[in-house]
Write a protein that holds these residues in place. Sequence first.
Motif, short mmCIF file in Angstrom:
data_model
loop_
_atom_site.label_atom_id
_atom_site.label_comp_id
_atom_site.label_asym_id
_atom_site.label_seq_id
_atom_site.Cartn_x
_atom_site.Cartn_y
_atom_site.Cartn_z
N ILE A 1 -17.90 48.15 -42.84
CA ILE A 1 -17.26 47.25 -43.81
C ILE A 1 -15.96 46.70 -43.23
O ILE A 1 -15.67 45.51 -43.33
CB ILE A 1 -17.05 47.97 -45.15
CG1 ILE A 1 -18.40 48.16 -45.84
CG2 ILE A 1 -16.08 47.18 -46.05
CD1 ILE A 1 -18.36 49.06 -47.06
N GLN A 2 -15.15 47.58 -42.61
CA GLN A 2 -13.89 47.13 -42.01
C GLN A 2 -14.13 46.09 -40.93
O GLN A 2 -13.43 45.07 -40.86
CB GLN A 2 -13.12 48.32 -41.43
CG GLN A 2 -12.54 49.23 -42.49
CD GLN A 2 -11.93 50.49 -41.90
OE1 GLN A 2 -12.07 50.79 -40.72
NE2 GLN A 2 -11.26 51.27 -42.75
N LEU A 3 -15.13 46.31 -40.08
CA LEU A 3 -15.47 45.36 -39.02
C LEU A 3 -15.87 44.01 -39.62
O LEU A 3 -15.41 42.96 -39.17
CB LEU A 3 -16.60 45.92 -38.15
CG LEU A 3 -17.14 44.99 -37.08
CD1 LEU A 3 -16.06 44.73 -36.01
CD2 LEU A 3 -18.39 45.57 -36.44
N ARG A 4 -16.69 44.05 -40.63
CA ARG A 4 -17.14 42.82 -41.27
C ARG A 4 -15.98 42.09 -41.94
O ARG A 4 -15.93 40.86 -41.94
CB ARG A 4 -18.26 43.14 -42.26
CG ARG A 4 -19.53 43.58 -41.51
CD ARG A 4 -20.52 44.31 -42.37
NE ARG A 4 -21.03 43.49 -43.46
CZ ARG A 4 -21.82 43.98 -44.42
NH1 ARG A 4 -22.17 45.25 -44.43
NH2 ARG A 4 -22.26 43.19 -45.38
N GLN A 5 -15.04 42.84 -42.51
CA GLN A 5 -13.85 42.22 -43.10
C GLN A 5 -13.02 41.53 -42.02
O GLN A 5 -12.55 40.42 -42.21
CB GLN A 5 -13.00 43.28 -43.83
CG GLN A 5 -13.58 43.77 -45.12
CD GLN A 5 -12.84 44.96 -45.70
OE1 GLN A 5 -12.21 45.73 -44.98
NE2 GLN A 5 -12.94 45.14 -47.01
N GLN A 6 -12.89 42.20 -40.87
CA GLN A 6 -12.14 41.63 -39.75
C GLN A 6 -12.80 40.36 -39.24
O GLN A 6 -12.14 39.46 -38.72
CB GLN A 6 -12.00 42.65 -38.62
CG GLN A 6 -11.08 43.80 -38.96
CD GLN A 6 -11.18 44.95 -37.95
OE1 GLN A 6 -11.92 44.87 -36.98
NE2 GLN A 6 -10.43 46.01 -38.20
N GLN A 7 -14.11 40.28 -39.38
CA GLN A 7 -14.85 39.10 -38.94
C GLN A 7 -14.85 38.00 -39.99
O GLN A 7 -15.48 36.97 -39.82
CB GLN A 7 -16.29 39.49 -38.57
CG GLN A 7 -16.37 40.40 -37.37
CD GLN A 7 -17.77 40.94 -37.12
OE1 GLN A 7 -18.63 40.92 -38.01
NE2 GLN A 7 -18.00 41.44 -35.93
#
Length: 119
Positions: free
Chosen positions: A100-106
């Motif tokens: 989820i954090q990675l997707r938010q960063q993207q």
Amino acid sequence: MKQYHLGIEATLEIIGGKWKALIICILMSGTKRTSELQHHIPGVSQKVLIQQLRELERDGLVIRYVYQQMPPKVEYSLTEYGVTANRIIDVMCTWGKENIQLRQQQGEEIVLLEDERNG
């Protein structure tokens, strides 16, 4: 004779699907009634929840306590064997949070409601 090509097949046979890992995760915090589980898992119907609980009971991960009273009271908790699934569930939770954090960063608009409740 039942055969598996990989060990993960046996794992997914028991805790795979949309709801079983969530049920196990919730029961890690203690015994719950059906209505409490349903409250913690929005979107699951009572019929499906009970079916999943029965399968987990059949597979030895969950135990069902039925109290002889009116109205009937039923509670579910993890067996000792069910508690051993915690290692798998913890890894899945950690991976999911990192995802989820990675997707938010993207730039994806995504939120983890658990963080909002705990924050």
